[in-house]
Design a protein around this motif. Structure first.
Motif, mmCIF file in Angstrom:
data_model
loop_
_atom_site.group_PDB
_atom_site.id
_atom_site.type_symbol
_atom_site.label_atom_id
_atom_site.label_comp_id
_atom_site.label_asym_id
_atom_site.label_seq_id
_atom_site.Cartn_x
_atom_site.Cartn_y
_atom_site.Cartn_z
ATOM 1 N N MET A 7 1.054 -1.041 0.091
ATOM 2 C CA MET A 7 -0.451 0.197 -0.184
ATOM 3 C C MET A 7 1.179 1.415 0.492
ATOM 4 S SD MET A 7 -2.866 1.430 2.955
ATOM 5 C CE MET A 7 -4.135 0.425 2.362
ATOM 6 N N LYS A 8 0.530 2.240 -0.710
ATOM 7 C CA LYS A 8 0.918 3.555 -1.172
ATOM 8 C C LYS A 8 0.746 4.342 0.082
ATOM 9 C CE LYS A 8 3.548 3.315 -5.653
ATOM 10 N NZ LYS A 8 3.351 3.867 -6.946
ATOM 11 N N VAL A 9 1.439 4.863 0.582
ATOM 12 C CA VAL A 9 0.296 6.263 1.637
ATOM 13 C C VAL A 9 1.231 7.918 1.808
ATOM 14 C CG1 VAL A 9 0.508 7.218 4.443
ATOM 15 C CG2 VAL A 9 -0.152 4.131 3.684
ATOM 16 N N LEU A 10 0.539 8.485 1.129
ATOM 17 C CA LEU A 10 0.815 9.876 1.054
ATOM 18 C C LEU A 10 0.368 10.517 1.957
ATOM 19 C CD1 LEU A 10 2.567 11.673 -1.424
ATOM 20 C CD2 LEU A 10 -0.236 11.791 -2.545
ATOM 21 N N TYR A 11 1.455 11.273 2.445
ATOM 22 C CA TYR A 11 1.059 12.199 3.183
ATOM 23 C C TYR A 11 1.407 13.474 2.790
ATOM 24 C CZ TYR A 11 2.349 9.807 7.501
ATOM 25 O OH TYR A 11 1.636 8.913 8.753
ATOM 26 N N ILE A 12 0.005 14.738 2.487
ATOM 27 C CA ILE A 12 0.375 16.244 1.510
ATOM 28 C C ILE A 12 0.661 16.608 2.605
ATOM 29 C CG2 ILE A 12 -1.556 16.989 0.202
ATOM 30 C CD1 ILE A 12 -2.510 15.057 -0.733
ATOM 31 N N THR A 13 1.431 17.763 2.636
ATOM 32 C CA THR A 13 1.926 18.842 3.718
ATOM 33 C C THR A 13 2.911 19.705 2.946
ATOM 34 O OG1 THR A 13 3.172 19.274 5.468
ATOM 35 C CG2 THR A 13 4.551 17.368 3.949
ATOM 36 N N THR A 14 2.857 20.838 3.701
ATOM 37 C CA THR A 14 3.450 22.781 2.493
ATOM 38 C C THR A 14 4.372 22.269 4.118
ATOM 39 O OG1 THR A 14 2.416 23.747 4.209
ATOM 40 C CG2 THR A 14 0.946 23.237 2.460
ATOM 41 N N MET A 15 4.540 21.111 4.456
ATOM 42 C CA MET A 15 6.572 21.360 5.665
ATOM 43 C C MET A 15 6.924 19.701 5.466
ATOM 44 S SD MET A 15 5.649 24.209 8.838
ATOM 45 C CE MET A 15 3.676 23.276 9.077
ATOM 46 N N TYR A 16 7.900 19.963 5.559
ATOM 47 C CA TYR A 16 8.746 18.735 5.927
ATOM 48 C C TYR A 16 10.778 18.163 5.720
ATOM 49 C CZ TYR A 16 9.323 13.509 5.507
ATOM 50 O OH TYR A 16 9.139 12.138 5.496
ATOM 51 N N PRO A 17 10.817 17.767 6.246
ATOM 52 C CA PRO A 17 12.609 17.779 6.123
ATOM 53 C C PRO A 17 13.560 17.983 5.055
ATOM 54 C CG PRO A 17 10.866 16.971 7.996
ATOM 55 C CD PRO A 17 10.193 17.429 7.178
ATOM 56 N N THR A 18 13.383 19.573 4.372
ATOM 57 C CA THR A 18 14.951 19.238 3.543
ATOM 58 C C THR A 18 16.305 19.075 3.852
ATOM 59 O OG1 THR A 18 15.344 21.509 2.859
ATOM 60 C CG2 THR A 18 12.660 20.137 1.743
ATOM 61 N N PRO A 19 17.397 18.272 4.001
ATOM 62 C CA PRO A 19 19.102 19.085 3.620
ATOM 63 C C PRO A 19 18.744 20.053 4.239
ATOM 64 C CG PRO A 19 18.647 17.372 1.507
ATOM 65 C CD PRO A 19 17.460 18.103 1.644
ATOM 66 N N VAL A 20 18.676 21.389 3.255
ATOM 67 C CA VAL A 20 19.266 22.969 4.114
ATOM 68 C C VAL A 20 18.238 23.133 5.593
ATOM 69 C CG1 VAL A 20 18.477 25.188 2.544
ATOM 70 C CG2 VAL A 20 18.815 23.298 1.390
ATOM 71 N N TYR A 21 16.658 22.871 5.821
ATOM 72 C CA TYR A 21 16.345 22.993 5.964
ATOM 73 C C TYR A 21 15.658 21.209 7.129
ATOM 74 C CZ TYR A 21 15.695 27.457 4.178
ATOM 75 O OH TYR A 21 15.645 28.421 3.126
ATOM 76 N N PRO A 22 16.515 21.381 7.925
ATOM 77 C CA PRO A 22 16.436 19.856 8.398
ATOM 78 C C PRO A 22 14.939 19.598 9.644
ATOM 79 C CG PRO A 22 18.774 20.469 9.097
ATOM 80 C CD PRO A 22 17.886 21.200 7.914
ATOM 81 N N GLN A 23 14.744 20.474 10.169
ATOM 82 C CA GLN A 23 13.881 21.259 11.454
ATOM 83 C C GLN A 23 12.475 21.104 10.290
ATOM 84 O OE1 GLN A 23 14.299 20.337 14.324
ATOM 85 N NE2 GLN A 23 16.326 18.917 13.145
#
Length: 95
Positions: A1-17
């Protein structure tokens, strides 16, 4: 099963928090002992109805989810108990 979180915020290498709580929610699947699941994240503009079997979204995005087949709608995106309860219900119904 594939689960997709739809969000405007997620950690990235530039902004890990940035949106770290979204990343932490993915751990709820492991805590519930649910395996065989592919978890992805997406912005609303990039999400499509065939991108996943289950979509997890915050209540503020409810009006944009009508074309998605199965949606877990979170009243409080920071609440792990709510997320765990609703994920468990969704996976129980899928079996």
């Amino acid at each position: 099963m594939k689960v997709l979180y739809i969000t405007t915020m997620y950690p990235t290498p530039v902004y890990p928090q940035k949106g770290i709580f979204c990343h932490e929610q993915v751990k709820a699947l492991k805590k519930l002992g649910i395996s065989g699941v592919e978890v992805m994240h997406s912005s609303l503009s990039d999400a499509s109805a065939n991108a996943a079997d289950l979509f997890v979204v915050g209540g503020d995005l409810e009006n944009f989810t009508h074309s998605f087949p199965k949606v877990v709608l979170l009243e409080n995106i920071m609440s792990m108990p709510e997320l765990e309860e609703k994920l468990k219900k969704a996976f129980d119904e899928a079996q």
